[in-house]
Scaffold this motif. Structure first.
Motif, short mmCIF file in Angstrom:
data_model
loop_
_atom_site.label_atom_id
_atom_site.label_comp_id
_atom_site.label_asym_id
_atom_site.label_seq_id
_atom_site.Cartn_x
_atom_site.Cartn_y
_atom_site.Cartn_z
N CYS A 334 10.13 -6.15 -6.52
CA CYS A 334 10.10 -5.05 -5.58
C CYS A 334 8.84 -5.17 -4.71
CB CYS A 334 10.11 -3.71 -6.33
SG CYS A 334 9.82 -2.26 -5.30
N VAL A 336 6.57 -2.84 -2.11
CA VAL A 336 6.32 -1.52 -1.53
C VAL A 336 5.35 -1.66 -0.35
CG1 VAL A 336 5.46 0.82 -1.93
CG2 VAL A 336 6.68 -0.39 -3.75
N ASP A 349 9.03 -3.23 8.28
CA ASP A 349 10.19 -2.91 7.46
C ASP A 349 11.45 -3.55 8.03
OD1 ASP A 349 11.61 -0.96 5.39
OD2 ASP A 349 12.63 -0.70 7.30
N GLU A 366 13.94 -5.48 -3.72
CA GLU A 366 13.93 -4.11 -3.22
C GLU A 366 12.70 -3.91 -2.33
OE1 GLU A 366 14.10 0.51 -4.89
OE2 GLU A 366 13.65 -1.15 -6.26
N ILE A 368 10.58 -1.02 -0.26
CA ILE A 368 10.35 0.42 -0.14
C ILE A 368 9.22 0.64 0.86
CG2 ILE A 368 9.71 2.54 -1.37
CD1 ILE A 368 10.73 1.19 -3.94
N SER A 369 9.46 1.46 1.87
CA SER A 369 8.47 1.74 2.90
C SER A 369 7.98 3.18 2.78
CB SER A 369 9.06 1.50 4.29
OG SER A 369 9.44 0.14 4.43
N ILE A 370 6.67 3.36 2.69
CA ILE A 370 6.08 4.69 2.47
C ILE A 370 4.96 4.92 3.48
CG2 ILE A 370 4.87 6.18 0.82
CD1 ILE A 370 6.15 4.53 -1.43
N ASN A 387 6.94 3.32 -9.21
CA ASN A 387 7.49 2.00 -8.85
C ASN A 387 6.99 0.88 -9.76
OD1 ASN A 387 9.00 2.55 -6.19
ND2 ASN A 387 7.02 3.51 -5.83
#
Length: 667
Positions: A334, A336, A349, A366, A368-370, A387
């Motif tokens: 993953c 992030v 992204d 995976e 994940i954009s925050i 995460n």
């Protein structure tokens, strides 16, 4: 008068014929592709019959009456049908290349064998054994010349149908490299009205004096002479396997000549593609900087990434985004992306999501954009735990020296206190690896940005002594090419606008490295850490910015405008050092506190540190002092904690030294 009238009539007749032939050609071009292919197939079949009859007459002096029309049609139809099967009629005539006829030649060799077998096995042979050889030879000549004529006609129609610019508007070009890439490039440039190839250059002495597609091949030492003699505007390096050292030698030989130098991608980038005009690009700026790179160590790249959950702060920045690109190539479980700027986060992204779409190797990763700030410790703890983050690359920082100098508390809170909160959150969430991306400006800084980054290093050094499970390390390096605010894109833009190029000081120097190389070395250095190390990347020799600007001007084919050449194209203007700017950067604080590692481009600096409690005491005061905008207090802390910190630019320091000297002399 009679002569003049006849001449005019002849001219009108010729002009009318040309117009008629042009209309016919345009009509044929407008036909559907299937119709044109059928027409060519039919013409070739008719010519195949003619070539077969001619071959029999050349062999026997006549066509024997016992040879049936069916046999003639069969022998004539076989090569045409075979051409159809190999896709010969699917190729556009305007794209006719030697490689196409190479496949036809191979086909005809095979057909000769087939014909010989048929004649040998036939109980009553109808044609001599040598006739197929003569027939296919004649038919091959027809195919070659007919396609060349079609292509020439099409080029002529294109030339009259378009307002072709005069030859003066075309750039005379020399192709450096007479190999396959150079040959394919010439074929592609022939269809362009922007380039006129005048010669080849090649390093192989056996090719000197030979001709390739009508262009003479010259030795390498003749390049400067040819540029002057043939009024060459561009030199294209068409040798994808050429080493960086050899490129440097070529550019050095042209150092006094204003000529555009362009390049083709490497063999790895080209893969099996045919070289085209679209592959031509400006010379890699790394060649200008004369910097050699080292292949990365795969084990180090994968150690903290492959199969793990990884987070990058500042994921939308220059370094952060490149870290993300290289991380995803090493297949984490993953990834992030943590970023304060919505647009920057959206950009990286989308890039990574598109990469997942087109490459099956990345589809199970995976992403994940925050959106968030590194100063929000509670949010960071929640993200890390939710995460199951195992590796963090902390690239979030304010890095532009003049901007941070004008906003000292905002810059220090983000760079130092943000690192503190992010690192504490990593300890709380039991993150395995935390890598801080630092800068050479942290060494004996004269600006707030550099001092804040050195304080961030001290934070990580202090936390590394707290007996946590998290392994902290710092990676320090200089300027990266192409990053926002870097001089290279700035100079490029200024050159495109016609100048002038602005430089703060004639003696200013900087270390340089490409963004991909810097990101790769950051990942590798982080994998070498055991806790608390400050790694320093080997940036090579420092580059004098004014020399870099001059080389970039020459590589674009322009001339430097100065006192010795007032009619030049691009002028260099010196604007003076900005607040907090240094004439030169350093990578280590002490003279003898550097140790090598097993990686040739990664060293370890043995830097002094402070107890964590001492650092935390000033961090806790930041909020209150920021409200008061007590910059004097802030810089007092820098002077205490940051070794070698001095306020102001190198220009101010030089003035201070002069004043001190004068005072000593007068006293």
């Amino acid at each position: 008068m009679l002569i003049k009238t006849e001449s005019n009539n002849a001219y009108q007749s010729s002009s009318g014929f040309n117009q008629w032939s042009k209309r016919v050609a345009l009509y044929l071009l407008s036909l559907p592709r299937l119709t044109k292919s059928t027409l060519l197939f039919s013409i070739d079949f008719a010519m195949s019959i003619f070539c077969l009859l001619l071959a029999l007459m050349l062999r026997q002096g006549y066509v024997a009456s016992h040879i049936s029309l069916a046999a003639l049609a069969f022998y004539a139809f076989v090569p045409v049908a075979s051409l159809y099967l190999i896709g010969f009629y699917r190729s556009a005539s305007r794209g006719f290349f030697d490689a196409v006829m190479g496949r036809v030649l191979q086909l005809f060799f095979l057909l000769i064998i087939v014909y010989q077998v048929i004649i040998y096995l036939s109980p009553s042979a109808t044609i001599p054994r040598s006739a197929p050889v003569i027939f296919l030879f004649l038919f091959f000549i027809w195919l070659w010349n007919s396609r060349l004529m079609i292509r020439a006609l099409l080029k002529r129609l294109q030339g009259t149908g378009q307002n072709r610019r005069p030859n003066a508007c075309c750039d005379n070009v020399i192709i450096y490299g007479a190999g396959e890439a150079g040959r394919e490039l010439l074929e592609s440039l022939r269809h362009s009205y922007q380039y006129n190839v005048v010669a080849y250059i090649d390093d192989d002495p056996q090719l000197t004096g030979a001709y390739l597609h009508g262009k003479q091949i010259y030795a390498a030492h003749a390049l400067p002479w040819l540029i002057e003699k043939l009024n060459v505007a561009q030199v294209i390096l068409a040798m994808p396997s050429m080493s960086r050292g050899r490129k440097k030698q070529i550019m050095d030989s042209l150092s006094g000549i204003s000529v555009k130098i362009k390049d083709l991608p490497s063999l790895r980038e080209l893969a099996d593609e045919i070289v085209t005009v679209s592959h031509i690009r400006p010379v890699d700026i790394l060649d200008v900087l004369e910097r050699e790179t080292v292949e990365p160590v795969a084990e180090l790249l994968q150690k903290n990434i492959t199969g793990k959950n990884v987070l990058v702060t500042g994921a939308g920045g220059s370094i952060g985004s490149e870290l993300c690109r290289q991380i995803i190539k090493n297949k984490p479980k993953c990834l992030v992306l943590y970023e304060q700027s919505e647009y920057a986060l959206y950009t990286i992204d989308q890039e990574l999501v598109n990469l997942k779409t087109v490459d099956a190797d990345y589809q199970n990763i995976e992403i994940i954009s925050i959106i968030g700030s590194v100063s929000n410790e509670k949010k960071l703890i929640n993200i890390f735990e939710k995460n199951h983050i195992k590796t963090i690359y902390h690239a979030a920082a304010y890095k532009h020296v003049p901007i941070v100098e004008s906003n000292p508390f905002e810059g220090t809170i983000n760079n130092t206190k943000g690192t503190y909160h992010c690192a504490r959150a990593a300890i709380q969430a039991r993150v395995e690896t935390f890598v801080l991306i630092s800068t050479d400006k942290a060494v004996r800084p004269t600006n707030v940005m550099g001092a804040s980054k050195r304080l961030a290093e001290l934070v990580c050094q202090g936390l590394s002594q707290s007996n946590s499970q998290t392994c902290f390390s710092m990676v320090r390096f200089g300027n990266v090419l192409g990053s926002s605010g870097s001089v290279v894109p700035l100079f490029t833009k200024q050159i495109e606008q016609g100048g002038p190029i602005t430089i703060t000081h004639p003696d200013i120097t900087r270390y340089f490295m490409t963004i991909p190389e810097a990101a790769s070395l950051v990942i590798q250095a982080g994998a070498m850490a055991f806790g608390g190390e400050v790694f320093v990347l080997d940036m090579g020799a420092p580059v004098k910015i004014v020399d870099l600007a001059k080389r970039m001007i020459r590589l674009t084919g322009c001339e430097l405008k100065d006192d010795s050449n007032p009619n030049g194209d691009i002028e260099i203007v010196f604007t003076g050092l900005r607040p907090g700017e240094k004439l030169y950067e350093e990578l280590i604080i002490g003279e003898d506190n550097i140790e090598p590692t097993f990686h040739p481009l990664i060293m370890q600096a043995m830097e002094h540190s402070f107890p964590l409690q001492d650092i935390e005491n000033i961090l806790f005061e930041f909020a209150e002092k920021a409200k008061q905008q007590d910059v004097v207090w802030l810089k007092t802390q820098f002077k205490f904690f940051v070794e070698g910190y001095r306020e102001g630019s190198d220009k101010d320091v030089e003035v201070e030294k002069v004043d001190t000297t004068l005072t000593d002399e007068m006293g």
